[in-house]
Design an enzyme around this catalytic site. Structure first.
Site, PDB file in Angstrom:
ATOM      1  N   THR A  29       9.671 -15.008   2.007  1.00  0.00           N
ATOM      2  CA  THR A  29       9.165 -16.165   2.737  1.00  0.00           C
ATOM      3  C   THR A  29       8.328 -17.023   1.798  1.00  0.00           C
ATOM      4  OG1 THR A  29       7.176 -14.985   3.488  1.00  0.00           O
ATOM      5  CG2 THR A  29       9.104 -14.962   4.957  1.00  0.00           C
ATOM      6  N   ASN A  31       5.573 -19.481   1.102  1.00  0.00           N
ATOM      7  CA  ASN A  31       4.342 -19.809   1.835  1.00  0.00           C
ATOM      8  C   ASN A  31       3.809 -21.189   1.451  1.00  0.00           C
ATOM      9  OD1 ASN A  31       4.651 -16.824   1.899  1.00  0.00           O
ATOM     10  ND2 ASN A  31       2.737 -16.919   3.036  1.00  0.00           N
ATOM     11  N   GLU A  81       5.227 -19.544   6.984  1.00  0.00           N
ATOM     12  CA  GLU A  81       6.118 -18.873   6.023  1.00  0.00           C
ATOM     13  C   GLU A  81       7.559 -19.227   6.335  1.00  0.00           C
ATOM     14  OE1 GLU A  81       5.713 -14.582   5.557  1.00  0.00           O
ATOM     15  OE2 GLU A  81       3.982 -14.675   6.871  1.00  0.00           O
TER      16      GLU A  81
HETATM   17  P1  ADP Z   1       4.847 -13.961  -1.260  1.00  0.00           P
HETATM   18  O1  ADP Z   1       4.077 -12.850  -0.629  1.00  0.00           O
HETATM   19  O2  ADP Z   1       4.213 -14.452  -2.551  1.00  0.00           O
HETATM   20  O3  ADP Z   1       5.126 -15.111  -0.322  1.00  0.00           O
HETATM   21  P2  ADP Z   1       7.533 -13.003  -0.785  1.00  0.00           P
HETATM   22  O4  ADP Z   1       7.865 -11.548  -0.987  1.00  0.00           O
HETATM   23  O5  ADP Z   1       7.381 -13.515   0.615  1.00  0.00           O
HETATM   24  O6  ADP Z   1       6.249 -13.332  -1.666  1.00  0.00           O
HETATM   25  O7  ADP Z   1       8.656 -13.832  -1.538  1.00  0.00           O
HETATM   26  C1  ADP Z   1       8.595 -15.232  -1.446  1.00  0.00           C
HETATM   27  C2  ADP Z   1       9.037 -15.889  -2.713  1.00  0.00           C
HETATM   28  O8  ADP Z   1      10.405 -15.588  -2.985  1.00  0.00           O
HETATM   29  C3  ADP Z   1       8.994 -17.401  -2.536  1.00  0.00           C
HETATM   30  O9  ADP Z   1       7.730 -17.956  -2.824  1.00  0.00           O
HETATM   31  C4  ADP Z   1      10.045 -17.862  -3.519  1.00  0.00           C
HETATM   32  O10 ADP Z   1       9.423 -17.996  -4.793  1.00  0.00           O
HETATM   33  C5  ADP Z   1      11.053 -16.716  -3.569  1.00  0.00           C
HETATM   34  N1  ADP Z   1      12.310 -16.939  -2.823  1.00  0.00           N
HETATM   35  C6  ADP Z   1      13.546 -16.688  -3.330  1.00  0.00           C
HETATM   36  N2  ADP Z   1      14.507 -16.939  -2.443  1.00  0.00           N
HETATM   37  C7  ADP Z   1      13.891 -17.367  -1.305  1.00  0.00           C
HETATM   38  C8  ADP Z   1      14.386 -17.775  -0.008  1.00  0.00           C
HETATM   39  N3  ADP Z   1      15.707 -17.763   0.264  1.00  0.00           N
HETATM   40  N4  ADP Z   1      13.466 -18.145   0.927  1.00  0.00           N
HETATM   41  C9  ADP Z   1      12.155 -18.125   0.640  1.00  0.00           C
HETATM   42  N5  ADP Z   1      11.630 -17.757  -0.570  1.00  0.00           N
HETATM   43  C10 ADP Z   1      12.486 -17.378  -1.533  1.00  0.00           C
HETATM   44  N1  RBF Z   2       5.312 -11.159  11.791  1.00  0.00           N
HETATM   45  C1  RBF Z   2       4.835 -10.568  12.919  1.00  0.00           C
HETATM   46  O1  RBF Z   2       3.808  -9.914  12.864  1.00  0.00           O
HETATM   47  N2  RBF Z   2       5.480 -10.697  14.116  1.00  0.00           N
HETATM   48  C2  RBF Z   2       6.634 -11.407  14.257  1.00  0.00           C
HETATM   49  O2  RBF Z   2       7.176 -11.497  15.367  1.00  0.00           O
HETATM   50  C3  RBF Z   2       7.181 -12.027  13.080  1.00  0.00           C
HETATM   51  N3  RBF Z   2       8.335 -12.712  13.129  1.00  0.00           N
HETATM   52  C4  RBF Z   2       8.828 -13.315  11.997  1.00  0.00           C
HETATM   53  C5  RBF Z   2      10.019 -14.040  12.068  1.00  0.00           C
HETATM   54  C6  RBF Z   2      10.522 -14.669  10.937  1.00  0.00           C
HETATM   55  C7  RBF Z   2      11.800 -15.450  11.051  1.00  0.00           C
HETATM   56  C8  RBF Z   2       9.842 -14.566   9.694  1.00  0.00           C
HETATM   57  C9  RBF Z   2      10.383 -15.228   8.457  1.00  0.00           C
HETATM   58  C10 RBF Z   2       8.656 -13.839   9.612  1.00  0.00           C
HETATM   59  C11 RBF Z   2       8.129 -13.211  10.759  1.00  0.00           C
HETATM   60  N4  RBF Z   2       6.945 -12.491  10.713  1.00  0.00           N
HETATM   61  C12 RBF Z   2       6.456 -11.889  11.849  1.00  0.00           C
HETATM   62  C13 RBF Z   2       6.152 -12.491   9.479  1.00  0.00           C
HETATM   63  C14 RBF Z   2       6.363 -11.235   8.666  1.00  0.00           C
HETATM   64  O3  RBF Z   2       5.447 -10.273   9.122  1.00  0.00           O
HETATM   65  C15 RBF Z   2       6.076 -11.558   7.202  1.00  0.00           C
HETATM   66  O4  RBF Z   2       7.017 -12.474   6.709  1.00  0.00           O
HETATM   67  C16 RBF Z   2       6.022 -10.298   6.392  1.00  0.00           C
HETATM   68  O5  RBF Z   2       5.515 -10.628   5.150  1.00  0.00           O
HETATM   69  C17 RBF Z   2       7.368  -9.595   6.286  1.00  0.00           C
HETATM   70  O6  RBF Z   2       7.239  -8.460   5.466  1.00  0.00           O
HETATM   71 MG    MG Z   3       5.897 -14.969   1.633  1.00  0.00          MG
END
Ligand code: ADP
Ligand code: RBF
Ligand code: MG
Length: 159
Positions: A29, A31, A81
C-alpha cells in the site's frame, strides 16, 4: 455521511508507511503524507474505497484504498493507503501518486486473524474491478487530472 464528494481527487508523494510488510503479503500500500490525509473532506467516512490511480503521470490503473485507523493494527494516526492493481516490481517511494476516488466499498473492520483481513482485501479488489468497469466510472481513466501538468494539493478542485 459520505455523499456528494465523488469523484474525489488527491495527489501527493509516496512516503514510508508502517513497515508491516504489506508488500510481503502481496498487498503493498502506497501511503500518502499527513497533509493529504488532513485535506480530506471532514465528512468522509473511514473505510475502504475504490477508484483509479497513477504514479508519476504514468498509466492509470484501478486501485483500492483504506482510509482510517486500521482497527486490526490499532493505528493512532489516520492514514490513506492505496493498493494499485498493477505489478510495478519496484519501490515507488518519492514518486507522485494521483488518485481519483470513485466510491465506498465497506467500513474498516477488525478481524480475528491476518488471513481473514487478507481475504477481505481480496474481496475488495474483486469489487473494485467490477465497479471501476461500470460505464459511469471507466471514463475517469482518461481524466486530465492524471496527465502531466495537472495535479492537486489534496483537494478535489483540479480535474
Ligand atoms: P510501507 O509500510 O512503507 O507503506 P508497504 O509494505 O505497504 O510499505 O509497501 C508499499 C510500497 O510498495 C509502496 O510505497 C511502493 O513503493 C511499493 N509498491 C509496489 N507496487 C505497488 C502497488 N501495486 N501498490 C502500492 N504500492 C506498491
Ligand atoms: N485494516 C484493518 O484494520 N481493517 C480493514 O478492514 C482493512 N481493510 C483494508 C482494505 C484494503 C483494500 C486495504 C488496501 C487495506 C486495508 N486495511 C485494513 C489496512 C491494512 O491493515 C494495512 O494495509 C496493513 O498494512 C496490511 O498488512
Ligand atoms: Mg503501506
Amino acid at each position: 455521511m459520505t455523499k456528494g464528494i465523488f469523484p474525489y481527487f488527491a495527489a501527493g508523494e509516496i512516503v514510508k508507511g508502517f513497515g508491516r510488510g504489506s508488500k510481503d503479503l502481496g498487498i503493498p500500500t502506497a501511503n500518502f503524507p499527513l497533509n493529504v490525509v488532513q485535506n480530506l473532506p471532514p465528512n468522509i467516512e473511514t473505510g475502504i474505497y475504490y477508484g483509479f490511480a497513477n504514479v508519476d503521470n504514468g498509466p492509470v490503473h484501478e486501485m483500492v484504498m483504506s482510509i482510517g485507523w486500521n482497527p486490526f493494527f490499532h493505528n493512532k494516526e489516520k492514514s490513506m493507503e492505496t493498493h494499485i492493481l498493477h505489478d510495478y516490481n519496484q519501490d515507488l517511494y518519492g514518486c507522485i501518486l494521483k488518485v481519483c476516488i470513485l466510491g465506498y466499498i465497506r467500513p474498516e473492520k477488525n478481524f480475528d486473524s491476518l488471513d481473514l483481513l487478507i481475504n477481505a482485501i481480496k474481496d475488495d479488489i474483486q469489487q473494485a474491478k467490477k465497479l471501476c468497469n461500470l460505464p459511469s466510472n471507466k471514463g475517469y481513466i482518461t481524466s486530465n487530472f492524471f496527465k502531466k501538468g495537472n495535479s492537486s494539493d489534496g483537494g478535489n478542485s483540479v480535474i
